[in-house]
Scaffold this motif. Structure first.
Motif, PDB file in Angstrom:
ATOM      1  N   GLU A  48      17.350 -17.823 119.767  1.00 10.11           N
ATOM      2  CA  GLU A  48      18.654 -17.178 119.893  1.00 10.11           C
ATOM      3  C   GLU A  48      18.553 -15.665 119.694  1.00 10.11           C
ATOM      4  N   ARG A  50      15.881 -13.824 120.365  1.00 11.21           N
ATOM      5  CA  ARG A  50      15.282 -13.267 121.577  1.00 11.21           C
ATOM      6  C   ARG A  50      16.295 -13.230 122.720  1.00 11.21           C
ATOM      7  N   ALA A  51      17.076 -14.305 122.836  1.00 10.26           N
ATOM      8  CA  ALA A  51      18.092 -14.353 123.893  1.00 10.26           C
ATOM      9  C   ALA A  51      19.131 -13.246 123.709  1.00 10.26           C
ATOM     10  N   GLU A  52      19.504 -13.000 122.459  1.00 11.02           N
ATOM     11  CA  GLU A  52      20.474 -11.945 122.175  1.00 11.02           C
ATOM     12  C   GLU A  52      19.887 -10.576 122.508  1.00 11.02           C
ATOM     13  N   GLU A  54      17.567 -10.034 124.746  1.00  8.61           N
ATOM     14  CA  GLU A  54      17.511  -9.953 126.205  1.00  8.61           C
ATOM     15  C   GLU A  54      18.882  -9.674 126.788  1.00  8.61           C
ATOM     16  N   ARG A  55      19.916 -10.324 126.220  1.00  3.47           N
ATOM     17  CA  ARG A  55      21.283 -10.068 126.702  1.00  3.47           C
ATOM     18  C   ARG A  55      21.679  -8.619 126.476  1.00  3.47           C
TER      19      ARG A  55
END
Length: 378
Positions: A48, A50-52, A54-55
């Motif tokens: 999460e 890493r996803a944040e 990336e976002r």
């Protein structure tokens, strides 16, 4: 307390061995499940995070992308299109000027032969109608420039989707001309600079064919004026075989356009000094595909009909109560038809005809699909 080595202890172990083993197994399984769950939760947190990240990075690039596209749109709306239309207006007025013909009629009273008068009036008839319909290319130019901007916006999005980093996108936004965008938008001048003479000649041929049976004394109602405009449009398109009308708007090739620009700028045919021909050729090819599509032709037809209806409303307002049921003689309508050109050629921000076309739902939907890279129907 029992000792496992004692007889009672052994008896107790024998009686409760499976219960104890089961309890130990359950406890061990529970501990293992807890460790697995804890590790899984930590992994989810890392994913999460890493996803944040990336976002957040995507949002930064997206904002830069939108800023670059808005810059392209702003340049088009405030510079490219107004300049191209202003230049087109001056060229149309210059090429289709009828003032010298009307002066000839006024100053030559009593001196001109009937044949001279008839010939002069016929020229005024063709030029007046040709001027009005050439003004419709004003609106086709607006549609064309919007195609340009939409294609550029799509390319920017595709560059982003392929992994273009923010630094590169920002650098392109700062220089603007590094990837052929500025050169591509510059082709909006092509009609007024190079295509207008051939366009006017083709338009005069169409007007002559439709108007050859209409006499100056014949009355024309507003409905007949509307039908005449639409007939000239159909005749014009029929003369443009294989979508050759596109050649009035768009250079036939990037190399040829680059040569024209090189000669215009420096007097030397060295196009390599001016532009990225490869990128320009790609953008121009995509543009030609869009303009040749049935979808764009439908938008052109709908736009022309809307403009024609507005022109008839303006003409009816000019004539006012003086219009008899049968209409006015064609000779009396010519001056009014020619006068409408000034309203048709107003700058885009003040042009009610352009604003009306831009507000048409079908037009907005066409450009939405184009930006989404849905292939046009051909």
């Amino acid at each position: 307390m029992f000792q496992l080595g004692s007889a009672p202890g052994k008896a107790f172990w024998a009686r409760h061995r499976w219960k104890m083993l089961l309890s130990l197994g359950v406890a061990g399984a529970g501990y293992a499940a807890y460790r697995f769950y804890d590790a899984h939760q930590k992994q989810l947190v890392r994913v999460e995070q890493r996803a944040e990240e990336e976002r957040a990075a995507d949002e930064i690039i997206k904002n830069q992308l939108e800023a670059h596209f808005e810059k392209v749109q702003r340049i088009s709306d405030t510079t490219t299109l107004p300049f191209a239309m202003h230049y087109l207006r001056s060229r149309v007025m210059e090429e289709l000027d009828i003032s010298h013909l009307t002066e000839r009629l006024l100053q030559g009273k009593g001196e001109l032969t009937p044949e001279d008068k008839y010939e002069t009036w016929e020229k005024i008839k063709i030029l007046s109608w040709s001027m009005s319909f050439n003004c419709c290319y004003f609106f086709y130019l607006d549609l064309y420039v919007r195609v340009q901007v939409t294609i550029l916006g799509r390319h920017l999005y595709l560059d982003f989707a392929r992994g273009t980093d923010g630094a590169q996108l920002q650098a392109e936004s700062d220089t603007f001309s590094g990837n052929g965008h500025k050169d591509f938008l510059g082709t909006a001048d092509y009609l007024a600079t190079y295509g207008i003479t051939a366009l006017i000649r083709q338009m005069q041929h169409a007007a002559t064919e439709i108007l050859k049976e209409k006499q100056l004394k014949d009355p024309m109602s507003m409905d007949q004026v509307l039908q005449t405009m639409l007939q000239i449009s159909e005749q014009f398109m029929s003369l443009c075989e294989g979508n050759s009308w596109i050649n009035f708007l768009v250079p036939e090739s990037a190399n040829r356009y680059a040569q024209l620009m090189a000669v215009s700028s420096s007097g030397f045919d060295d196009s390599s000094l001016l532009m990225d021909v490869g990128k320009l050729d790609q953008l121009m090819t995509e543009t030609r595909i869009v303009l040749a599509s049935d979808d764009f032709r439908n938008i052109m037809d709908m736009s022309l009909r809307k403009v024609a209806d507005l022109v008839i409303e303006d003409l009816r307002a000019q004539v006012g109560a003086a219009l008899p049921p049968s209409g006015l003689p064609l000779a009396k309508l010519l001056a009014r038809v020619a006068q409408l050109s000034s309203m048709l050629l107003e700058e885009p921000s003040k042009n009610k005809h352009i604003q009306t076309i831009r507000s048409m739902p079908e037009v907005g939907l066409f450009y939405t699909f184009l930006y989404a890279n849905m292939p046009p129907q051909t």
